[in-house]
Design an enzyme around this catalytic site. Structure first.
Site, short mmCIF file in Angstrom:
data_model
loop_
_atom_site.label_atom_id
_atom_site.label_comp_id
_atom_site.label_asym_id
_atom_site.label_seq_id
_atom_site.Cartn_x
_atom_site.Cartn_y
_atom_site.Cartn_z
N PRO A 10 31.41 40.33 31.19
CG PRO A 10 32.37 38.47 29.55
CD PRO A 10 32.54 39.52 31.11
CG ASN A 11 27.55 38.66 27.00
OD1 ASN A 11 27.35 39.28 26.33
ND2 ASN A 11 28.19 37.56 27.12
NE ARG A 18 18.79 41.34 23.70
CZ ARG A 18 19.79 42.03 23.34
NH1 ARG A 18 20.85 40.91 23.24
NH2 ARG A 18 19.70 43.20 22.88
CE1 TYR A 23 23.29 33.67 33.72
CE2 TYR A 23 22.55 33.83 31.28
CZ TYR A 23 23.47 33.27 32.34
OH TYR A 23 24.48 32.48 31.76
CG ASN A 74 29.03 37.97 37.67
OD1 ASN A 74 29.87 37.26 37.06
ND2 ASN A 74 27.76 37.86 38.08
CB ALA A 77 32.08 33.74 29.74
CD GLU A 98 34.82 32.60 41.17
OE1 GLU A 98 35.66 32.19 41.60
OE2 GLU A 98 33.97 31.57 40.31
CG HIS A 100 29.68 33.00 39.24
ND1 HIS A 100 30.33 33.45 38.18
CD2 HIS A 100 30.66 32.62 39.88
CE1 HIS A 100 31.40 33.25 37.87
NE2 HIS A 100 31.90 32.89 39.05
NE ARG A 107 24.30 28.08 34.11
CZ ARG A 107 24.51 29.34 33.47
NH1 ARG A 107 25.22 30.22 33.85
NH2 ARG A 107 24.21 29.13 32.06
#
Ligand code: CA2
Length: 147
Positions: A10-11, A18, A23, A74, A77, A98, A100, A107
């Site tokens: 998501p996103n 954005r 990012y 990835n 969230a 995995e 990211h 974080r």
């Protein structure tokens, strides 16, 4: 021909559009092009997907069985929350890396937990878009080592 799936959660479709301060300015389409070039350099095929829906991601992981030899995930969230994705990864018995963009361990505390990591062969995080190229190489080497 060996085939890999890169699945983005998501996103991540908003990358480069954005919050560039968090990012970066590289878009998901730029990352797909980088990943395709890296896969081609190893003579492996690559499918690149993105979904904002947890259930659709589960379906995509199920469909990878028989179509792909490894998954680079990835999960965004959902990494930190989704037992459903963890179970989907376990069910297909394909190697999963995995991935990211950010270093999730540097974080917020809630990003330190990963359900995906429990069923992954390894984790790459913190290298931005380059991490996708590193993950393609890591997966190809992992698959070739287990041939
Ligand atoms: O660092 C990563 O790759 C993450 O998977 C990104 C997720 C985050 O929830 C994970 O903890 C770490 C968030 C992706 C959101 O992407 C955006 C891109 C542009 C604008 C807003 C969000």
């Amino acid at each position: 021909m060996t085939s890999l799936l890169i699945l983005n959660g998501p996103n991540l479709n908003l990358l480069g559009q954005r919050q560039p301060e968090v990012y970066g300015t590289t878009t998901l389409s730029d990352i797909e092009a980088m990943s395709q070039a890296k896969a081609a350099s190893f003579s492996v095929g690559l499918e690149f997907k993105q979904s904002n829906s947890e259930g659709e991601m589960v379906d995509i992981i199920h469909a990878a069985k028989g179509q792909h030899d490894g998954i680079i995930l990835n999960a965004g969230a959902y990494t930190h929350t989704s037992i459903a994705l963890m179970d989907a990864v376990s069910s297909v018995e394909l190697p999963v890396i995995e991935l990211h963009l950010s270093n999730i361990h540097a974080r917020e505390e809630f990003r330190h937990k990963s359900y995906v990591a429990k069923v992954a062969v390894g984790v790459i995080c913190g290298f931005g878009a380059v991490g996708y190229e590193l993950a393609v190489e890591a997966m190809v080497r992992h698959l070739r080592a287990s041939e």
